[in-house]
Write an enzyme that holds these catalytic residues in place. Structure first.
Site, mmCIF file in Angstrom:
data_model
loop_
_atom_site.group_PDB
_atom_site.id
_atom_site.type_symbol
_atom_site.label_atom_id
_atom_site.label_comp_id
_atom_site.label_asym_id
_atom_site.label_seq_id
_atom_site.Cartn_x
_atom_site.Cartn_y
_atom_site.Cartn_z
ATOM 1 N N ARG A 1 -14.293 2.158 -4.997
ATOM 2 C CA ARG A 1 -14.590 0.849 -5.614
ATOM 3 C C ARG A 1 -16.043 0.787 -6.076
ATOM 4 N NH1 ARG A 1 -11.777 -2.710 -0.878
ATOM 5 N NH2 ARG A 1 -9.784 -3.093 -1.897
ATOM 6 N N ARG B 1 -18.222 3.145 -6.908
ATOM 7 C CA ARG B 1 -18.494 3.952 -8.111
ATOM 8 C C ARG B 1 -17.859 3.306 -9.348
ATOM 9 N NH1 ARG B 1 -17.448 10.146 -5.896
ATOM 10 N NH2 ARG B 1 -18.871 10.027 -4.144
ATOM 11 N N ASP C 1 -13.762 2.145 -0.241
ATOM 12 C CA ASP C 1 -15.035 1.460 -0.519
ATOM 13 C C ASP C 1 -15.872 2.269 -1.511
ATOM 14 O OD1 ASP C 1 -14.575 -0.592 1.501
ATOM 15 O OD2 ASP C 1 -14.894 1.010 2.940
ATOM 16 N N VAL D 1 0.838 -1.203 0.000
ATOM 17 C CA VAL D 1 0.000 0.000 0.000
ATOM 18 C C VAL D 1 0.875 1.255 0.000
ATOM 19 C CG1 VAL D 1 -1.720 1.321 1.309
ATOM 20 C CG2 VAL D 1 -1.937 -1.167 1.123
ATOM 21 N N GLY E 1 2.046 -2.142 9.093
ATOM 22 C CA GLY E 1 1.250 -3.144 9.793
ATOM 23 C C GLY E 1 1.244 -4.443 9.054
ATOM 24 N N ASP F 1 -10.614 2.410 11.271
ATOM 25 C CA ASP F 1 -11.375 3.325 12.136
ATOM 26 C C ASP F 1 -10.875 3.263 13.584
ATOM 27 O OD1 ASP F 1 -13.358 4.166 10.080
ATOM 28 O OD2 ASP F 1 -13.868 2.052 10.129
ATOM 29 N N ASP G 1 10.314 2.634 6.912
ATOM 30 C CA ASP G 1 9.936 1.225 7.080
ATOM 31 C C ASP G 1 11.022 0.504 7.857
ATOM 32 O OD1 ASP G 1 7.662 -0.514 5.251
ATOM 33 O OD2 ASP G 1 9.164 -1.682 6.354
ATOM 34 N N HIS H 1 -15.278 1.037 7.975
ATOM 35 C CA HIS H 1 -14.586 0.357 6.874
ATOM 36 C C HIS H 1 -14.583 -1.116 7.263
ATOM 37 C CE1 HIS H 1 -11.806 -0.668 3.718
ATOM 38 N NE2 HIS H 1 -10.875 -1.041 4.564
ATOM 39 N N ARG I 1 -10.770 -8.017 9.537
ATOM 40 C CA ARG I 1 -9.910 -6.849 9.741
ATOM 41 C C ARG I 1 -9.622 -6.676 11.230
ATOM 42 N NH1 ARG I 1 -13.318 -4.774 5.636
ATOM 43 N NH2 ARG I 1 -12.120 -4.218 3.795
ATOM 44 N N VAL J 1 -4.060 4.571 7.474
ATOM 45 C CA VAL J 1 -4.598 3.671 6.446
ATOM 46 C C VAL J 1 -4.644 2.228 6.970
ATOM 47 C CG1 VAL J 1 -4.244 2.764 4.104
ATOM 48 C CG2 VAL J 1 -3.747 5.164 4.592
ATOM 49 N N ASN K 1 -5.187 -1.206 8.896
ATOM 50 C CA ASN K 1 -6.435 -1.744 9.438
ATOM 51 C C ASN K 1 -6.285 -2.336 10.836
ATOM 52 O OD1 ASN K 1 -8.563 -1.375 7.557
ATOM 53 N ND2 ASN K 1 -7.498 -2.734 6.141
ATOM 54 N N PRO K 2 -7.353 -2.351 11.603
ATOM 55 C CA PRO K 2 -8.682 -1.825 11.289
ATOM 56 C C PRO K 2 -8.666 -0.297 11.365
ATOM 57 C CG PRO K 2 -8.681 -2.843 13.468
ATOM 58 C CD PRO K 2 -7.309 -2.997 12.937
#
Ligand SMILES: NC(=O)c1ccc[n+]([C@@H]2O[C@H](COP(=O)([O-])OP(=O)(O)OC[C@H]3O[C@@H](n4cnc5c(N)ncnc54)[C@H](O)[C@@H]3O)[C@@H](O)[C@H]2O)c1
Length: 304
Positions: free
Chosen positions: A149, A151, A146, A12, A77, A121, A33, A173, A86, A116, A118-119
């Site tokens: 994707r 749209r 989401d 990512v 992560g 939120d 990293d 999410h 998630r 970014v 996860n999870p």
């Protein structure tokens, strides 16, 4: 603008860096990293293309390199494995996030933290409470991917122009995401008023969207390209102070009656980060879905 990507050697992180580089929004991109050689190699590879793009500095290293960043994107992560929830990842990723947030607090105290991993939120709320930054400056990618994707898949299915579709997703999410059917439009016309497609067909695309992240993981190991452009879209709103309405994750601080957890709402994004919300009366089913998302997330957060 300096953007540091913590987890920048991962899939990512690199996809976000590439998309950001092409966008011309940042003049300094740093890949942080624990895989030092990989981060160095990715930065070098990206740097090799700069003469066709513009005056962008690419760097890599450890958390000290977040110093002076305007935006710190956290993608560090563990990756979600096929069929792994998630939320299973939470305990591993909280420790990684805490370390990154502590460094940001010390070395880039004016920055916007953009989570970014996860999870997302839960980690966004964790970043908020740990950093003690103002709410506006701690955002998560939330439902942006989401929505993107959704749209894109609608456009592909019906041969529509994706840029004319306005269909939002809010909430978690995760499984408790809420499509805003009541507001969704194509070419300015509400979905429910279109005669060329039925709501049942559109709902089928939403079901496909809901599971398409897992499909990508199953087929290629993890999401990359679409999440990269989604991250860049949020950075664009901040960098250009566009006041774009995006479903980023934040602590709403009482908007829609919700506080004490981060989740996605239609959020006005500008140079200050999450500068406000579009508030309007949601139909009961959508409001119930949003409240449910808040409950689910609070329950998970309580497990940290
Ligand atoms: N929010 C979303 O919409 C969304 C979409 C896709 C992926 N994700 C999440 O993004 C995260 C990254 O996914 P990925 O596919 O890039 O995984 P990845 O395994 O390819 O990359 C993760 C990177 O983090 C690095 N890392 C681990 N611990 C670190 C630390 N302490 N400091 C710095 N770097 C560290 C790893 O070395 C690795 O390079 C995952 O949590 C994934 O679930 C979120």
């Amino acid at each position: 603008m300096k953007v540091a990507i913590v987890g920048g050697a991962g899939r990512v992180g690199v996809n976000a860096a590439f998309s950001l580089l092409l966008s011309g929004l940042a003049n300094e991109i740093v890949l942080v990293d624990i895989l030092k050689d990989v981060a160095d190699g990715e930065a070098l590879d990206l740097r090799h293309g700069v003469s066709l793009i513009g005056n962008v500095t690419l760097d890599s290293g450890d958390l000290k390199k977040v110093k002076g960043s305007d935006i710190v994107v956290i993608t560090a992560g563990s990756r979600r494995k096929p069929d792994q929830s998630r939320l299973d990842l939470i305990r591993i990723n909280v420790g990684i996030l805490d370390e990154a947030v502590d460094a940001v607090k010390k070395l880039a105290p004016k920055s916007i933290i953009f989570v970014v991993s996860n999870p997302v939120d839960v980690l966004t709320y964790r970043a908020l409470t740990r950093s003690k930054f103002p709410r506006e400056r701690v955002i998560g990618l939330g439902n942006v991917l989401d929505m993107v994707r959704f749209r894109s898949l609608i456009a592909a299915k019906f041969g529509w122009n994706p840029l004319d579709i306005r269909a939002d997703i809010i909430g978690e999410h995760g499984d408790a995401m809420v499509p805003l059917w009541s507001q969704a439009t194509y070419g300015g016309i509400l979905f429910k008023n279109l005669t060329s497609v039925t709501m049942a067909e559109l709902k089928q695309v939403f079901e496909e969207t809901r599971v398409s992240g897992a499909e990508v993981i199953r087929k290629k190991g993890g999401a990359g390209w679409a999440v990269g452009v989604s991250i860049t879209e949020v950075i664009k709103a901040i960098a250009t102070d566009s006041k774009a309405v995006l479903p980023v994750s934040t602590d709403p601080g009482g908007a829609y009656g919700i506080s004490g957890i981060s989740l996605s709402l239609p959020t006005i994004v500008g140079k200050g980060g999450a500068e406000g919300y579009l508030e309007f009366e949601l139909p009961k089913a959508e409001m119930d879905g949003l409240k449910k998302a808040a409950e689910v997330l609070k329950e998970t957060y309580g497990k940290i």
